[in-house]
Design a protein around this motif. Structure first.
Motif, short mmCIF file in Angstrom:
data_model
loop_
_atom_site.label_atom_id
_atom_site.label_comp_id
_atom_site.label_asym_id
_atom_site.label_seq_id
_atom_site.Cartn_x
_atom_site.Cartn_y
_atom_site.Cartn_z
N ARG A 131 0.82 -1.21 0.00
CA ARG A 131 0.00 0.00 0.00
C ARG A 131 0.86 1.26 0.00
NH1 ARG A 131 -5.48 -0.06 3.29
NH2 ARG A 131 -5.77 1.62 1.78
N ILE A 132 2.02 1.20 0.65
CA ILE A 132 2.93 2.35 0.61
C ILE A 132 3.42 2.58 -0.80
CG2 ILE A 132 5.21 3.19 1.31
CD1 ILE A 132 4.73 1.89 4.04
N TRP A 133 3.94 1.54 -1.45
CA TRP A 133 4.45 1.69 -2.81
C TRP A 133 3.36 2.12 -3.77
CZ3 TRP A 133 9.11 2.64 -4.01
CH2 TRP A 133 10.17 2.07 -3.32
N THR A 134 2.16 1.56 -3.61
CA THR A 134 1.05 1.93 -4.50
C THR A 134 0.68 3.39 -4.30
OG1 THR A 134 0.20 -0.34 -4.47
CG2 THR A 134 -1.32 1.40 -5.14
N ALA A 135 0.61 3.82 -3.04
CA ALA A 135 0.26 5.22 -2.76
C ALA A 135 1.31 6.18 -3.29
CB ALA A 135 0.09 5.42 -1.25
N LEU A 136 2.56 5.73 -3.35
CA LEU A 136 3.65 6.59 -3.84
C LEU A 136 3.81 6.50 -5.36
CD1 LEU A 136 6.37 6.08 -1.07
CD2 LEU A 136 4.70 7.93 -1.31
N GLY A 137 2.92 5.75 -6.02
CA GLY A 137 2.90 5.74 -7.48
C GLY A 137 3.86 4.76 -8.13
N ASP A 138 4.22 3.70 -7.43
CA ASP A 138 5.13 2.71 -8.02
C ASP A 138 4.51 2.11 -9.28
OD1 ASP A 138 7.29 0.81 -8.25
OD2 ASP A 138 5.91 -0.68 -7.44
N SER A 139 5.30 2.08 -10.36
CA SER A 139 4.81 1.56 -11.64
C SER A 139 5.60 0.34 -12.10
CB SER A 139 4.89 2.66 -12.72
OG SER A 139 6.23 3.12 -12.86
N SER A 140 6.30 -0.33 -11.19
CA SER A 140 7.08 -1.50 -11.56
C SER A 140 6.17 -2.58 -12.15
CB SER A 140 7.80 -2.07 -10.33
OG SER A 140 8.64 -1.10 -9.75
N ASP A 141 6.67 -3.24 -13.20
CA ASP A 141 5.87 -4.31 -13.80
C ASP A 141 6.72 -5.56 -14.03
OD1 ASP A 141 7.47 -3.48 -15.84
OD2 ASP A 141 5.86 -3.19 -17.31
N ASP A 142 7.81 -5.69 -13.26
CA ASP A 142 8.65 -6.88 -13.38
C ASP A 142 9.02 -7.34 -11.97
OD1 ASP A 142 10.43 -4.95 -12.58
OD2 ASP A 142 11.58 -4.93 -14.44
N VAL A 143 10.15 -8.02 -11.86
CA VAL A 143 10.55 -8.55 -10.55
C VAL A 143 10.77 -7.44 -9.53
CG1 VAL A 143 13.05 -8.52 -10.99
CG2 VAL A 143 12.08 -10.25 -9.46
N ASN A 144 11.03 -6.20 -9.98
CA ASN A 144 11.22 -5.09 -9.04
C ASN A 144 9.97 -4.84 -8.20
OD1 ASN A 144 13.93 -4.29 -9.57
ND2 ASN A 144 13.26 -3.44 -11.52
N TRP A 145 8.80 -5.19 -8.75
CA TRP A 145 7.56 -5.04 -7.98
C TRP A 145 7.66 -5.83 -6.68
CZ3 TRP A 145 3.63 -7.85 -5.80
CH2 TRP A 145 2.43 -7.18 -5.55
N TYR A 146 8.24 -7.03 -6.77
CA TYR A 146 8.37 -7.90 -5.61
C TYR A 146 9.54 -7.47 -4.72
CZ TYR A 146 5.16 -10.97 -8.12
OH TYR A 146 4.06 -11.47 -8.77
N THR A 147 10.68 -7.14 -5.32
CA THR A 147 11.84 -6.81 -4.50
C THR A 147 11.63 -5.51 -3.71
OG1 THR A 147 12.91 -5.68 -6.38
CG2 THR A 147 13.43 -8.01 -6.05
N LYS A 148 10.94 -4.55 -4.31
CA LYS A 148 10.65 -3.31 -3.59
C LYS A 148 9.80 -3.58 -2.35
CE LYS A 148 10.85 0.08 -7.36
NZ LYS A 148 10.05 1.04 -8.16
N ARG A 149 8.79 -4.39 -2.52
CA ARG A 149 7.90 -4.68 -1.40
C ARG A 149 8.56 -5.55 -0.35
NH1 ARG A 149 5.64 -2.91 -5.53
NH2 ARG A 149 3.58 -1.92 -5.55
N ALA A 150 9.39 -6.49 -0.80
CA ALA A 150 10.10 -7.33 0.16
C ALA A 150 11.07 -6.49 1.00
CB ALA A 150 10.85 -8.44 -0.57
N SER A 151 11.79 -5.58 0.34
CA SER A 151 12.74 -4.72 1.06
C SER A 151 12.02 -3.82 2.04
CB SER A 151 13.55 -3.88 0.07
OG SER A 151 14.33 -4.70 -0.78
N LEU A 152 10.93 -3.21 1.59
CA LEU A 152 10.20 -2.29 2.47
C LEU A 152 9.52 -3.04 3.60
CD1 LEU A 152 9.32 0.51 3.19
CD2 LEU A 152 7.46 0.34 1.52
N ALA A 153 9.03 -4.24 3.34
CA ALA A 153 8.42 -5.04 4.41
C ALA A 153 9.44 -5.33 5.51
CB ALA A 153 7.86 -6.34 3.85
N ALA A 154 10.68 -5.63 5.11
CA ALA A 154 11.73 -5.88 6.09
C ALA A 154 12.05 -4.61 6.88
CB ALA A 154 12.98 -6.40 5.39
N VAL A 155 12.12 -3.48 6.18
CA VAL A 155 12.38 -2.20 6.85
C VAL A 155 11.25 -1.86 7.82
CG1 VAL A 155 12.54 0.30 6.49
CG2 VAL A 155 13.84 -1.26 5.02
#
Length: 238
Positions: A131-155
């Protein structure tokens, strides 16, 4: 009708408001759930219909309520002049502020650390990152969609644990901890970019980069329905 999804959700929110008084003492437990029923005056059968798992469903609703409040505050904030890393940090701080009651969060962390509910807890943290990435306008459409969320979830997860023990004024130490964790992630992204630009390593990255481009986020997955399969609301494919 109270047995509609909207009606049951309203009942759940009413029970949640009543339960929050008891959670610091009883945790997200059956005792807290029964006390919420008694305090709210909600019919016990309707309460069970709205929350089949009792207080566990209320703990989930409490987390999702915090996500909703975070997104509301983000949409009302002008982020245009902020660096992206500062936008992410602000979103996490908004999410912590939305929690309000540390003891309710602490009790929730204890609940979702139990084996029967650990997967649920991980899903909720992932959902917050999404929800954070979506609210900030993330437009990833590949594996970065997952890595961004995994990294932020850990943070986010590590920051919540730090915040629970932070007694500094205005949680200044948590803010510093969060900034360091985001800095670690940004440094990792910088290294990844340098590797991708290094001509010596480019041949080695052709395979991994091709594979990464084939991975799509859930909302971009192709329709792979087989003949004869049915999706709700769509006619059967023959």
């Amino acid at each position: 009708m109270t047995d509609t999804p909207q009606g049951l959700d309203a009942i759940k929110q009413e029970l949640l408001d009543a339960a929050l008084i008891h959670v610091p003492f009883d945790g997200w437990s059956e005792a807290a759930f029964r006390a919420a029923i008694a305090d709210s005056g909600v019919d016990a059968a309707m309460a069970r219909a709205a929350c089949p798992r009792g207080a566990v469903d209320l703990a989930v609703a409490y987390h999702l309520r915090g996500d909703d409040e975070m997104v509301r505050r983000l949409t009302e904030t002008d982020l245009s002049a902020m660096r992206f890393r500062d936008r992410v940090a602000l979103a996490v701080r908004y999410r912590l502020d939305a929690a309000e009651d540390k003891e309710a969060v602490r009790r929730g962390a204890t609940l979702f650390a139990l084996p029967p509910y650990a997967a649920e807890g991980s899903r909720l943290v992932w959902g917050t990152a999404d929800r954070i990435w979506t609210a900030l306008g993330d437009s990833s459409d590949d594996v970065n969609w997952y890595t961004k969320r995994a990294s932020l979830a850990a943070v986010y997860g590590s920051t919540v644990l730090y915040w629970l023990g932070d007694e500094s004024p205005d949680h200044a130490e948590t803010a510093a901890f969060l900034d360091r964790r985001i800095g670690d992630v940004m440094q990792l992204e910088k290294v990844k970019a340098q590797v991708n630009k290094a001509w010596v390593l480019k041949p080695l990255m052709l395979g991994p980069n091709w594979l990464a481009r084939q991975i799509r986020p859930p909302h971009r997955q192709p329709d792979r329905r087989l003949p004869g399969s049915v999706r709700p609301g769509l006619p059967e494919r023959t």
